[in-house]
Motif scaffolding. Structure first.
Motif, PDB file in Angstrom:
ATOM      1  N   ARG A  51     -37.405  31.390 -65.572  1.00 42.05           N
ATOM      2  CA  ARG A  51     -38.282  30.368 -66.151  1.00 42.05           C
ATOM      3  C   ARG A  51     -39.394  30.022 -65.162  1.00 42.05           C
ATOM      4  N   GLU A  52     -40.426  29.341 -65.678  1.00 49.17           N
ATOM      5  CA  GLU A  52     -41.537  28.918 -64.842  1.00 49.17           C
ATOM      6  C   GLU A  52     -41.164  27.622 -64.105  1.00 49.17           C
ATOM      7  N   PHE A  53     -41.191  27.658 -62.807  1.00 50.79           N
ATOM      8  CA  PHE A  53     -40.914  26.460 -62.006  1.00 50.79           C
ATOM      9  C   PHE A  53     -41.550  26.636 -60.634  1.00 50.79           C
ATOM     10  N   LEU A  54     -41.708  25.519 -59.936  1.00 51.01           N
ATOM     11  CA  LEU A  54     -42.270  25.546 -58.582  1.00 51.01           C
ATOM     12  C   LEU A  54     -41.184  25.308 -57.539  1.00 51.01           C
ATOM     13  N   ALA A  55     -40.545  24.142 -57.634  1.00 58.52           N
ATOM     14  CA  ALA A  55     -39.446  23.816 -56.718  1.00 58.52           C
ATOM     15  C   ALA A  55     -38.520  22.866 -57.445  1.00 58.52           C
ATOM     16  N   ASP A  56     -37.317  23.332 -57.731  1.00 63.69           N
ATOM     17  CA  ASP A  56     -36.363  22.532 -58.496  1.00 63.69           C
ATOM     18  C   ASP A  56     -35.178  22.139 -57.630  1.00 63.69           C
ATOM     19  N   SER A  57     -34.749  20.897 -57.778  1.00 63.69           N
ATOM     20  CA  SER A  57     -33.509  20.462 -57.135  1.00 63.69           C
ATOM     21  C   SER A  57     -32.335  20.997 -57.924  1.00 63.69           C
ATOM     22  N   ILE A  58     -31.340  21.499 -57.224  1.00 63.79           N
ATOM     23  CA  ILE A  58     -30.148  22.042 -57.895  1.00 63.79           C
ATOM     24  C   ILE A  58     -28.905  21.265 -57.470  1.00 63.79           C
ATOM     25  N   THR A  59     -29.084  20.021 -57.077  1.00 62.58           N
ATOM     26  CA  THR A  59     -27.930  19.222 -56.651  1.00 62.58           C
ATOM     27  C   THR A  59     -26.927  19.077 -57.785  1.00 62.58           C
ATOM     28  N   GLN A  60     -27.412  18.826 -59.000  1.00 61.45           N
ATOM     29  CA  GLN A  60     -26.508  18.627 -60.137  1.00 61.45           C
ATOM     30  C   GLN A  60     -25.801  19.925 -60.539  1.00 61.45           C
ATOM     31  N   VAL A 169     -23.033  29.420 -49.999  1.00 63.40           N
ATOM     32  CA  VAL A 169     -23.818  29.239 -48.771  1.00 63.40           C
ATOM     33  C   VAL A 169     -22.984  28.477 -47.745  1.00 63.40           C
ATOM     34  N   ARG A 170     -22.848  29.057 -46.572  1.00 60.64           N
ATOM     35  CA  ARG A 170     -22.176  28.361 -45.470  1.00 60.64           C
ATOM     36  C   ARG A 170     -23.248  27.706 -44.592  1.00 60.64           C
ATOM     37  N   LEU A 171     -23.072  26.404 -44.355  1.00 62.22           N
ATOM     38  CA  LEU A 171     -24.056  25.619 -43.603  1.00 62.22           C
ATOM     39  C   LEU A 171     -23.392  25.014 -42.372  1.00 62.22           C
ATOM     40  N   ARG A 172     -24.028  25.216 -41.231  1.00 60.42           N
ATOM     41  CA  ARG A 172     -23.585  24.558 -40.003  1.00 60.42           C
ATOM     42  C   ARG A 172     -24.639  23.530 -39.603  1.00 60.42           C
ATOM     43  N   MET A 173     -24.185  22.315 -39.421  1.00 59.93           N
ATOM     44  CA  MET A 173     -25.100  21.186 -39.256  1.00 59.93           C
ATOM     45  C   MET A 173     -25.346  20.852 -37.792  1.00 59.93           C
ATOM     46  N   GLU A 174     -26.505  20.289 -37.559  1.00 64.23           N
ATOM     47  CA  GLU A 174     -26.793  19.704 -36.254  1.00 64.23           C
ATOM     48  C   GLU A 174     -25.989  18.412 -36.098  1.00 64.23           C
ATOM     49  N   LYS A 175     -25.783  18.008 -34.845  1.00 65.86           N
ATOM     50  CA  LYS A 175     -25.009  16.795 -34.579  1.00 65.86           C
ATOM     51  C   LYS A 175     -25.903  15.563 -34.746  1.00 65.86           C
ATOM     52  N   THR A 176     -26.136  15.230 -36.005  1.00 68.09           N
ATOM     53  CA  THR A 176     -26.907  14.036 -36.333  1.00 68.09           C
ATOM     54  C   THR A 176     -26.391  13.479 -37.648  1.00 68.09           C
ATOM     55  N   TYR A 177     -26.508  12.191 -37.824  1.00 70.48           N
ATOM     56  CA  TYR A 177     -26.046  11.585 -39.065  1.00 70.48           C
ATOM     57  C   TYR A 177     -27.151  11.563 -40.115  1.00 70.48           C
ATOM     58  N   ASN A 178     -28.201  12.341 -39.915  1.00 70.57           N
ATOM     59  CA  ASN A 178     -29.267  12.440 -40.905  1.00 70.57           C
ATOM     60  C   ASN A 178     -29.202  13.745 -41.688  1.00 70.57           C
ATOM     61  N   ASN A 179     -28.087  14.460 -41.620  1.00 71.88           N
ATOM     62  CA  ASN A 179     -27.935  15.668 -42.415  1.00 71.88           C
ATOM     63  C   ASN A 179     -27.810  15.309 -43.891  1.00 71.88           C
ATOM     64  N   THR A 180     -28.562  16.006 -44.706  1.00 69.27           N
ATOM     65  CA  THR A 180     -28.567  15.723 -46.145  1.00 69.27           C
ATOM     66  C   THR A 180     -28.270  16.996 -46.934  1.00 69.27           C
ATOM     67  N   ILE A 181     -27.582  16.826 -48.060  1.00 70.94           N
ATOM     68  CA  ILE A 181     -27.348  17.920 -49.001  1.00 70.94           C
ATOM     69  C   ILE A 181     -28.309  17.710 -50.171  1.00 70.94           C
ATOM     70  N   ARG A 182     -29.449  18.385 -50.115  1.00 69.96           N
ATOM     71  CA  ARG A 182     -30.453  18.298 -51.179  1.00 69.96           C
ATOM     72  C   ARG A 182     -30.972  19.711 -51.475  1.00 69.96           C
ATOM     73  N   PRO A 183     -30.123  20.568 -52.024  1.00 65.34           N
ATOM     74  CA  PRO A 183     -30.503  21.972 -52.231  1.00 65.34           C
ATOM     75  C   PRO A 183     -31.623  22.121 -53.262  1.00 65.34           C
ATOM     76  N   ARG A 184     -32.516  23.081 -52.995  1.00 65.22           N
ATOM     77  CA  ARG A 184     -33.633  23.366 -53.893  1.00 65.22           C
ATOM     78  C   ARG A 184     -33.828  24.874 -53.984  1.00 65.22           C
ATOM     79  N   LEU A 185     -34.281  25.305 -55.142  1.00 65.10           N
ATOM     80  CA  LEU A 185     -34.747  26.671 -55.333  1.00 65.10           C
ATOM     81  C   LEU A 185     -36.258  26.604 -55.483  1.00 65.10           C
TER      82      LEU A 185
END
Length: 651
Positions: A51-60, A169-185
């Motif tokens: 489909r036509e899209f620019l940047a979609d959030s896929i959190t849901q 996707v395996r994600l390794r985070m930096e040691k900060t409490y500002n890590n967010t899960i906001r995946p986008r395509l």
């Protein structure tokens, strides 16, 4: 306490507080309860990339699970319990940070040709590994990075036509409490624009930050110039503080929302170190600036305590960050340090300032700290409660704006206090210079007085010696010459007459010298009395009648021996000239003594012919020269005889 007591994060958040710890505790409890909530992944819809899209959030459309950091994802995948990624709408807790995050979503391509897209999980992940699930097992996918500066935050996916895939996707985070899960395509052709949009998402707030950085940099340059010109060491400490704080704020703003290795390192470790070191230098500066050791011993101990706590916190934070995987303790050290600075140091300083409200410098600093405390608490309230005043325009609904506003207000009040202190120091320096000048003048006066006293003593000694030794000798010569004259009577040699006359003249001159040298005669009234006595005695037995007018009352004024002697010699010369040349029958001496001593000597003789004076006569020149040497003046003119006016200011 200063501008450095609140901490920020690049997402516009301030540092956590007890309320945030409570929120983290809730998330931890939720994590512990995860195995009981779901053991099998729920069904999620496929995402059609055709489909036509620019940047979609896929959190849901995504699912999320966690596994220990040392576990192998392919081996543990079958046992993972996935939950909807929407369960984590904000930042991840400290328990999740030290684990691996596993994100799963489904994609499909309904088109007739392969479709390439980019995957972006959010911030801050130092490793992103992609797998494709095939029959319950994982197969690694090629880790293709885009040709952009922020490449480490993005991964390329290619979906064949009419193909579907389960992407893990395996994600390794930096040691900060500002890590967010906001995946986008992201559409491959839109990637550059998307990255630019992410960079500029806080542009207005960045402008505010750059303004604060500019002010801090100006303060740093001012402090350095003050240190180099005046040698005030405390301003070297403030220079380091302002430079580090401006560097930290600028770096946070410039590298905000950038998927770069340095921005990750800054977010996870360097920002706290920079700000902590800056605060240490600020506390050292305040110790010197307030002269706390002498003027405020309590504040001196408070600052030393703050410096010790910060040093310990920086050491522990570094240890936990590099030598352990225990982010919870690292985070607790940072949070407790911030609690101590905001909830202990500032309130104690403000309370102390109110107790010493008469100290105007402290008053300025107290107002600055109160402003910082209030707006930092507003910022903290936004962070802990998630409240945003959406009705407010622009940056007014940002927690970071209120934190930076607290920095600006504290800096303004500090500058007011600095101006006041500089003005007080200038006044003190002027007073000190005047005091030293007065002391030097007193010393000079004492030296002059000592010299004058020594001169007076020497004059008295010489006059006494002349009176006792020379006076008695001259008197003996005079008496013996008179005895010789009486014995010889008519047969007295002419030389004896000359000896007697010369002895008498020398004795009179010596008496005049003794009188002028005796410090006990240094007064105007003594001079007038001596002149009166001398004039009457000098003209006694002559054909000239002497009339003297003196003031009825003479103010007691000091007149040095040198001035008395010169005035007397001028009068003596004038009387001698009148007696020899004026052919006068009367001489009038009119003496007045106010602010000026004026002596008028008038005779009724033939008058002086100023045009026919003897070529080598110097009597009149001597009178003028003597009066000029003592600061006075002499005037000689013809006026019904000869009029001589001697005038001397009496200081």
């Amino acid at each position: 306490m200063g501008t450095a007591y609140s901490f920020i994060r690049p997402t516009g958040t301030a540092w956590p507080a007890p309320g945030r710890l409570l929120l983290i505790l809730v998330i931890i409890l939720q994590g512990l309860a995860t195995p009981c909530l779901a053991q099998a992944p729920p069904s999620t819809p496929f995402i059609d990339v055709n489909r036509e899209f620019l940047a979609d959030s896929i959190t849901q459309e995504s699912e999320l699970a966690f596994l220990p950091v040392d576990s192998s994802l392919p081996e543990a995948y079958a046992h993972l319990a996935f939950l909807p990624a929407s369960r984590w709408p904000g930042t991840l807790g400290s328990r999740e940070v030290t684990r691996q995050a596993v994100l799963r979503f489904r994609v499909t391509n309904s088109g007739e040709r392969a479709r390439g897209i980019y995957f972006f999980p959010g911030f801050y992940y130092n490793a992103i590994d992609l797998y494709r699930e095939i029959g319950g097992t994982l197969s690694p996918m090629a880790a293709a990075l885009p040709p952009i500066e922020d490449s480490i935050g993005y991964r390329f996916l290619s979906v064949l036509p009419h193909d579907s895939a389960v992407v893990v996707v395996r994600l390794r985070m930096e040691k900060t409490y500002n890590n967010t899960i906001r995946p986008r395509l992201i559409n491959a052709s839109f990637l550059t624009a998307f990255v630019t949009q992410v960079h500029n998402s806080s542009r207005d707030l960045d402008l505010m930050t750059y303004l604060i950085c500019g002010l801090l940099l100006m303060m740093a340059l001012f402090s350095l110039a003050t240190f180099l010109s005046a040698g005030n060491r405390e301003f070297l400490y403030y220079f380091v503080y302002a430079l580090l704080l401006s560097l930290m704020l600028f770096s946070k703003s410039f590298y905000n929302y950038r998927a770069l290795t340095f921005s990750y390192f800054l977010e996870s470790y360097l920002d706290f170190i920079l700000q902590g070191v800056a605060i240490i230098f600020y506390l050292i500066f305040m110790r010197k600036f307030l002269v706390a050791r002498v003027s405020h011993p309590f504040l001196y101990r408070l600052y030393n305590t703050g410096i010790s706590v910060l040093l310990l916190a920086l050491i522990l934070n570094t240890y936990f960050h590099f030598l352990t995987n225990n982010f919870t303790l690292e985070n607790d050290v940072e949070n407790l340090t911030k609690f101590f600075l905001l909830l202990v140091m500032i309130p104690v300083f403000v309370f102390y300032g109110f107790r010493h409200w008469d100290d105007r410098l402290l008053r300025y600093l107290v107002w600055g700290n109160l402003a910082q405390l209030v707006f930092s608490l507003i910022s903290l309230f936004f962070i802990l409660t998630g409240v945003r005043f959406q009705s407010l325009p622009g940056i007014l609904n940002s927690a970071l704006f209120y934190y930076e506003l607290s920095l600006l207000l504290e800096l303004i009040f500090f500058l007011m206090g600095l101006t006041y202190k500089n003005r007080q120091q200038l006044i003190e320096q002027i007073k000190e210079r005047e005091r030293l000048k007065a002391e030097n003048q007193v010393k000079e006066y004492e030296k002059e007085l000592a010299v004058f006293k020594a001169q007076q003593e020497e004059r008295d000694r010489i006059s006494a010696d002349m009176h006792d030794e020379l006076g008695s000798g001259m008197t003996a010569i005079r008496l013996m010459s008179e005895i010789a004259k009486n014995k010889m009577k008519e047969q007295t040699p002419r030389e004896i007459e000359k000896i007697s006359q010369s002895a008498n003249d020398v004795l009179n001159k010596m008496n005049a010298i003794i009188w002028s040298m005796n410090s006990g005669n240094d007064s105007v009234d003594n001079l007038i009395a001596y002149i009166r006595e001398y004039a009457l005695e000098y003209l006694e037995g002559t054909d000239i009648r002497c009339i003297i007018h003196t003031p009825p009352r003479i103010e007691p004024r000091v007149l040095s021996g040198d001035k008395r002697r010169n005035i007397f010699l001028c009068i003596k010369e004038t009387l001698n000239n009148a007696l020899k040349h004026s052919q006068a029958t009367e001489i009038v001496l009119d003496i007045t003594a106010g602010d000026r001593l004026i002596i008028r000597i008038a005779d009724n003789g033939i008058g002086i012919d100023l045009d026919n004076l003897r070529q080598f006569g110097n009597g009149l020149q001597n009178i003028r020269r003597r009066m000029e040497n003592i600061g006075g003046k002499a005037e000689i003119r013809r006026e019904n005889g000869t009029l001589t006016i001697l005038e001397l200011p009496l200081g």
